[in-house]
Design a protein around this motif. Structure first.
Motif, short mmCIF file in Angstrom:
data_model
loop_
_atom_site.label_atom_id
_atom_site.label_comp_id
_atom_site.label_asym_id
_atom_site.label_seq_id
_atom_site.Cartn_x
_atom_site.Cartn_y
_atom_site.Cartn_z
N PRO A 327 41.15 0.71 -21.97
CA PRO A 327 40.87 0.35 -19.98
C PRO A 327 40.54 -1.16 -20.20
CG PRO A 327 38.86 0.60 -21.38
CD PRO A 327 39.68 0.97 -22.95
N HIS A 328 40.84 -1.85 -20.19
CA HIS A 328 40.73 -2.92 -20.45
C HIS A 328 42.38 -3.60 -21.08
CE1 HIS A 328 37.01 -3.20 -18.69
NE2 HIS A 328 36.71 -3.07 -20.21
N LYS A 329 43.50 -3.44 -19.30
CA LYS A 329 44.15 -3.77 -20.01
C LYS A 329 45.31 -5.12 -18.33
CE LYS A 329 48.35 -1.39 -21.19
NZ LYS A 329 48.44 -0.28 -21.18
N ALA A 330 45.96 -6.01 -19.10
CA ALA A 330 46.88 -6.30 -17.60
C ALA A 330 48.26 -5.87 -17.94
CB ALA A 330 47.49 -8.12 -18.97
N SER A 331 48.87 -6.21 -17.07
CA SER A 331 50.10 -5.26 -16.66
C SER A 331 51.27 -4.82 -17.47
CB SER A 331 51.04 -6.77 -15.32
OG SER A 331 50.72 -7.09 -15.38
#
Length: 404
Positions: A327-331
């Motif tokens: 759910p928590h990602k960089a691009s």
């Protein structure tokens, strides 16, 4: 995205095979804005000289600019002291510096453990394997879940009184997962272990506050933060950098040399043997200033918007597999198509003007975890557009049809 931002990147204004260039390999390296390009040009055209040794005008100017860059970088990272900022050639160089000096120091023994994670780049695996081979220490690994996150179920068993160092990345280069480093750092400190954070993929996308992170070492590369290649930063706590021995011998890292003995220099110069990448350091400071002026929140919001659009668009493609669904990602968006080799997919996409990365992304153990040899990876930066996301989706669809 403001068109004025994209216009600051002249390299993007070109065509590939008669199509506008769509550059989506930003996790490997980002393009450079005019502010950074002009800083590099101005250094070589106006103040080029070797630093710290000369009394003449150009040497003083170059020295002042180089040390001002160190100050700027220290403030950007909220480092406790600017003498803790060590210029390196990049993340790999910084990690090797720490690993090699720990081996030389005798602080790591055959009774000790080093802990890394299954999400690590080879640069944060191999140096620790080499350290273990030299010292007899054991390398342990935090496992990875199906969604591409750390599995911390057994972290209390992995972290023991014998754990000497925890070395993990803040953001996965292969999957984009933003890792809960605060949890691991806190637990490591409870056991008296040192912590090294690989910030190569986090520094381009989020604000870094070293005093809040509270790690012992932090490394990143300039070329992923809109600066030139060949420059990077190792930050380390003063007491640890002073405890560890010098790494490379030569000029600058000494106070006095005789044939009988050498007295080593103070921080940061103790670890900066030889002529440094002067232009690179100055340009790195310019790049970080450019990012700060633009706003880290602005950069993150735009990149996350593109990531969301791309994820939704690619999810509709038949037989696609998305790797890294935290759910928590960089691009970063890694994917594969059933029955299609990632190299073939990337090659056809390139012919359509869309540049992505294919392969194992220097994360072979992670690829083995998912039972694959590699993925196709699209990664976004501030200058990418919604239209380029559309081009990505269209290219994947067309290439998939051609390869079936």
């Amino acid at each position: 995205m403001n068109l004025e931002i994209r216009q600051q990147f002249p390299v993007l204004d070109q065509q590939i095979n008669g199509r506008p260039l769509v550059y989506l390999d930003n996790a490997a390296t980002v393009q450079k804005p005019l502010a950074v390009l002009e800083t590099s040009r101005r250094y070589y055209s106006e103040i080029n000289a070797n630093i710290h040794r000369g009394v003449h005008y150009l040497s003083r100017k170059a020295t002042d600019a180089h040390e001002a860059a160190r100050t700027t970088i220290a403030k950007y990272l909220n480092a406790p002291h600017e003498h803790e900022i060590i210029f390196t050639s990049g993340t790999t160089d910084g990690i090797n510096l720490v690993a090699d000096t720990l081996a030389l120091s005798g602080k790591i023994t055959s009774d000790d453990h080093i802990l890394i994670s299954g999400l690590e780049h080879h640069s944060n695996i191999v140096p620790w394997q080499m350290l273990c081979q030299r010292t007899g220490a054991t390398l342990d690994v935090i496992p990875v879940t199906d969604s591409g996150e750390w599995d911390l179920t057994n972290i209390d068993a992995l972290l023991t009184s014998k754990t000497k160092l925890v070395a993990v990345n803040q953001v996965s280069n292969a999957l984009g997962t933003i890792n809960p480093i605060e949890t691991v750092i806190k637990k490591a400190k409870a056991h008296g272990a040192w912590t090294l954070i690989d910030g190569a993929q986090s520094t381009p996308h989020m604000a870094i506050d070293l005093q809040a992170i509270d790690c012992d070492f932090f490394v990143f590369s300039g070329h992923k933060t809109y600066a030139p290649t060949g420059i990077g930063i190792l930050w380390g706590r003063s007491e640890l950098l002073e405890m560890l021995p010098p790494w490379r011998g030569g000029g600058e890292m000494i106070k006095e040399v005789t044939f009988e003995k050498t007295t080593y220099n103070d921080l940061p110069f103790k670890y900066e043997a030889g002529t440094p990448n002067i232009e690179g350091g100055i340009a790195l400071a310019a790049a970080l200033t450019w990012m700060q002026d633009l706003g880290l929140d602005t950069i993150a919001a735009h990149e996350n918007h593109l990531l969301k659009l791309a994820t939704e668009g690619l999810s509709d493609i038949e037989d696609i597999i998305l790797y890294g669904t935290a759910p928590h990602k960089a691009s970063v968006l890694s994917f594969g198509i059933k029955g299609v080799h990632h190299y073939d997919l990337g090659t056809l996409m390139d012919q359509m003007g869309v540049g992505v990365r294919t392969g194992h992304h220097c994360c072979q153990p992670l690829m083995q975890r998912f039972g694959i040899t590699g993925t196709t990876r699209a990664s976004f930066a501030i200058y990418n557009t919604e239209q380029e996301v559309d081009a990505l989706i269209t290219a994947v669809k067309k290439a998939t049809m051609m390869l079936r």
